[in-house]
Design an enzyme around this catalytic site. Structure first.
Site, PDB file in Angstrom:
ATOM      1  CD  GLU A  51      -2.698   0.925   2.680  1.00  0.00           C
ATOM      2  OE1 GLU A  51      -3.691   1.662   2.821  1.00  0.00           O
ATOM      3  OE2 GLU A  51      -2.352   0.058   3.524  1.00  0.00           O
ATOM      4  CE  LYS A  53      -7.283   1.093   3.441  1.00  0.00           C
ATOM      5  NZ  LYS A  53      -6.062   1.378   4.235  1.00  0.00           N
ATOM      6  CB  CYS A  69      -4.624  -2.113   3.982  1.00  0.00           C
ATOM      7  SG  CYS A  69      -3.845  -2.448   5.592  1.00  0.00           S
TER       8      CYS A  69
END
Length: 643
Positions: free
Chosen positions: A46, A115, A171
Site C-alpha cells: 500500500e 481503497k 489493506c
C-alpha cells in the site's frame, strides 16, 4: 499456464518515506526481477511509491505530483514487460485524495482501484488525508493517458488465459465485515490482490494469516497479500513485510517477518474455477447476487491484458498421499475413526441389531472395519462377544492371513467363527457346470459371493448387521465382486481410501498395544490381495492386487485430483510425473492413469447400488450423496485427453 497455474509475486522492496525517486527505482528493479523469474502478477504494498507513513505530507502537492511522475517512470521502464503489476499510489482527483492500487501492464495504466474502508482508530487516521472510494466509477486523464477508470469494480482479465482474472482491495478492506473482495469474486475475479501496510503487534501475524486464509477459502479464490516492511517510519509503528499467498483456504507461501524481498507462489485458477462451478448455485450464481442487490454485471468493467506466457519452474508441490494429513496425523486419525464409529453406532441403534457380523480376512480393510466395530460396541456398552468375526478360508487363503485373522479376533475379545467354504464352492461349481481347474472370473467371484452369503445368513440367524469392509479406492476402481464383497448392510470404510486405511490401522495399533499391536502391524505389512487364487509353491500370496490394477498410492493420487478438484487427465499426469519423480516414470504413470479412468467409468454400476456408509473426508462416491454418474457414461474424451 496451460494447466491453469499462474505465477504470482508479493514484492516488498526497501523504501524511504517520501523519497519517491528511491522507491520508484526499487519498484522497477523488483518488477524486472519478478518478470525475469516468470511472475505473471506482481503486487507491491500500500502506497509503496511514497510510503504509507507520510502523514500530513500527503497534503503537500509536491509529493502527490512526484507520485504521479513515479507512475509514468514505472510505465516507461516496464514497456515490453507483460507482468500485471499493482503499485500503491496516492491519486488526486477533483480535490479529493484516494489511497489507490494502480494496475500497470506493458507500460500502460489499465485502471485505478481506490481503497473503500479507511481505518480511523487506534494508531490509524487515514480519513485525515484520504477519501473513501467514490460510489460510482470515474474516468480520469492522468499519466499521459485518457479516460483511465478509477473504480473499485474493476476486473483485470488475461485474454490468453480465460481463468486468469484479478481484482484488488487495499489493506483495511480485507478486515471490514463486507470486503470489496466479496463482490469481486461474485463478479468473476479468481485472484484477489491486497496492497497492505499492516503494522506488527504481538499476535497480529497469526490473526492476519488466518484472515487471509479464511478469505481465500470463503470466496474460493487465490489471494495475494503484500505487506509493507523495512523503510516505513518507526515513529509509532513497525512493519514486518508479512506477505502471504493463499489459495482456496490453503497458504501456498508465506514470508518471514522483518525480511523484505519477493515472495513467489503459483495459484491454480483452473482449480478455483472448478470449485466455483461446483458451488455456483449456492454462492456464485447471477440470480443469487443480483436478487440480493450485491452486485450486477453492469457495475463491473473488465480490463484486458496479454499475460506473460513463458514456461516457469513449478515450485509448488503435491503430496504423494493427498488423503493423508501432513500434520496432526494422530488427531485426524482419531477424528476419522470417531466419524466411522458414530455412523455405525447410529445404524446399530436404529436397527436394534443384536450382533455385528464381519468377515475378517487378515487384510487391512477388514482389520479397520473390525476395529471401528469394536469402538462402536464399547461406546454403546454392548458385549464385544456379540461381534461375530468370521474367517472363511478357501482356495487362496494363506497360513499367514488365516493366523493373523484369528490372532486379531482373539486379541480384541470378539467372537470368532471359522467357516471353511472350499467344499461348498466346489459343490457350487458342480451345480453350475464349472470346471474348477478353470481359474477364471467365475472361479474367483464364486468364492467372494459365497462369503457374502455366509455373512448375510449369519446376520439373519443372530439378528445382526453385516458390516462392510470395502474402501473408497476399491469403489473407485470397482475392485469388488458385484453382490459379493461389494455388498453389506453398512459400509464403514466406504469413504476411506487405501492409503489412509494403513495409517488408521497403525494409529489404532499404537493405542491397543500388546498382541493386538503386533498382529495389526503384521497385517499392515502384508501384501494386498483378495486371495481368490491358490498360493504359490512356498505358500505365499500369489494374487497381488497392485500388480493387477496398479499401485494404490497412484490411484489415490489420481482419485483425489480427478474427483476433488476436477483436474483433466493431462493435468493429473503432469503433476503426478512431478510428484513421483524417482519413484514411477512417466510411462508407468501413464499406464495406470489410463487404467484408472477405464475402470472408473466401466465400474460405475457397482457404485450405483453400493450400501450406506458414512462420509469421513472431502470425497465420497456414494450415489445418494457426492457422486451421481450414469453407469453408461463413456470415458472416451478423458482417454483422448491423455492420448
Amino acid at each position: 499456464m496451460q494447466y491453469g497455474f499462474i505465477k504470482v509475486c508479493a514484492a516488498t522492496p526497501e523504501i524511504r518515506v517520501a523519497d519517491v525517486n528511491f522507491n520508484t527505482i526499487k519498484i522497477i528493479e523488483a518488477i524486472k526481477e519478478s518478470s525475469d523469474k516468470g511472475s505473471q502478477l506482481t503486487v507491491f504494498p500500500e502506497l509503496s511509491v511514497c510510503g504509507y507513513t507520510c502523514g500530513d505530507l500527503f497534503n503537500q502537492p509536491v509529493l502527490i505530483k512526484a507520485c504521479e511522475n513515479a507512475v509514468i517512470d514505472i510505465c516507461k521502464a516496464t514497456r515490453g514487460i507483460k507482468t500485471l503489476v499493482f503499485v500503491g499510489v496516492p491519486i488526486e482527483n477533483c480535490g479529493k485524495l484516494y489511497n489507490c492500487a494502480v494496475a500497470i501492464h506493458n507500460g500502460l495504466v489499465l485502471g485505478i482501484v481506490p481503497k473503500t474502508y479507511l481505518p480511523n482508530y487506534g494508531e490509524f487516521y487515514e480519513s485525515r488525508n484520504f477519501c473513501s472510494a467514490p460510489k460510482t466509477a470515474l474516468k480520469i486523464d492522468m499519466f499521459g493517458q485518457k479516460d483511465i477508470a478509477l473504480s473499485t469494480n474493476l476486473i483485470f482479465k488475461a485474454d490468453n488465459c480465460v481463468n486468469f482474472t484479478v481484482s484488488a482491495e487495499i489493506c483495511e478492506d480485507l478486515w471490514s465485515p463486507i470486503s470489496p473482495s466479496v463482490k469481486h469474486t461474485q463478479a468473476g475475479a479468481n485472484i484477489i490482490v491486497n496492497l497492505s501496510c499492516s503494522n506488527e503487534t504481538v499476535g497480529k501475524a497469526e490473526y492476519r494469516k488466518n484472515l487471509v486464509n479464511m478469505q481465500s477459502g470463503k470466496l474460493i479464490c487465490g489471494y495475494v497479500y503484500c505487506d509493507a516492511g523495512e523503510g516505513e517510519s518507526s515513529t509509532d509503528m513497525t512493519f514486518a513485510g508479512h506477505n502471504l499467498i493463499s489459495e482456496n483456504g490453503k497458504v501456498l507461501a508465506e514470508s518471514k517477518l522483518f525480511e523484505n524481498g519477493l515472495l513467489y507462489g503459483e495459484i491454480d485458477v483452473e482449480l478455483i474455477t472448478t470449485e466455483r462451478r461446483r458451488t455456483a448455485n449456492t454462492y456464485f450464481s447471477h440470480d443469487i447476487y443480483d436478487n440480493a442487490n450485491v452486485v450486477t454485471d453492469s457495475s463491473y468493467q473488465v480490463k484486458y491484458f496479454q499475460a506473460l506466457n513463458e514456461n516457469f519452474s513449478l515450485s509448488r508441490t503435491f503430496s504423494q498421499t493427498p488423503f493423508v494429513p501432513s500434520v496432526g496425523l494422530n488427531e485426524r486419525s482419531e477424528l476419522i475413526l470417531n466419524i466411522q464409529q458414530k455412523g455405525l453406532e447410529k445404524r446399530l441403534k436404529h436397527t436394534k441389531a443384536k450382533t455385528a457380523v464381519i468377515g475378517v480376512s487378515g487384510g487391512l480393510d477388514s482389520a479397520l472395519a473390525l476395529l471401528v466395530t469394536v469402538r462402536a460396541f464399547k461406546s454403546l456398552g454392548k458385549d464385544l462377544k456379540d461381534i461375530i468375526a468370521v474367517t472363511m478360508p478357501c482356495f487362496g487363503t494363506t497360513k499367514k492371513t488365516k493366523n493373523n485373522s484369528l490372532k486379531l479376533i482373539e486379541s480384541l475379545g470378539v467372537t470368532a467363527k471359522i467357516v471353511p467354504i472350499a467344499e461348498t464352492v466346489k459343490k457350487h461349481f458342480k451345480d453350475i457346470g464349472h470346471n474348477e481347474e478353470n481359474r477364471n472370473v467365475t472361479y474367483e467371484n464364486a468364492q467372494a459371493r459365497m462369503r457374502t452369503l455366509v455373512l448375510m445368513d449369519l446376520a439373519n440367524e443372530t439378528g445382526g448387521l453385516v458390516i462392510g469392509t470395502g474402501d473408497l479406492s476399491e469403489l473407485a476402481l470397482g475392485w469388488a465382486t458385484y453382490n459379493g464383497d461389494h455388498m453389506s448392510m453398512y459400509g464403514v470404510n466406504c469413504s476411506v481410501p487405501k492409503t489412509l486405511v494403513k495409517y488408521l490401522v497403525k494409529y489404532e495399533a499404537e493405542k491397543l498395544s500388546g498382541d493386538c499391536k503386533k498382529v495389526l502391524n503384521d497385517i499392515v505389512n502384508t501384501e494386498i490381495s483378495p486371495e481368490l487364487l491358490p498360493p504359490d509353491k512356498s505358500g505365499d500370496i500369489l494374487q497381488k492386487t497392485e500388480d493387477i490394477v496398479g499401485p494404490y498410492i497412484l490411484h489415490d493420487f489420481f482419485l483425489y485430483y480427478a474427483i476433488r478438484y476436477g483436474y483433466s487427465p493431462e493435468k493429473i499426469k503432469f503433476i503426478a510425473v512431478k510428484s513421483f519423480c524417482g519413484v514411477y516414470n512417466e510411462d508407468t504413470i501413464d499406464k495406470w492413469l489410463k487404467n484408472f479412468y477405464k475402470r472408473f467409468f466401466t465400474q460405475q454400476f457397482k457404485r450405483s447400488c453400493s450400501p450406506d456408509g458414512v462420509k469421513v473426508g472431502s470425497i465420497s462416491l456414494s450415489p445418494r450423496g457426492d457422486w451421481r454418474m450414469p453407469s453408461d457414461a463413456v470415458a472416451s474424451v478423458f482417454m483422448d485427453d491423455l492420448n
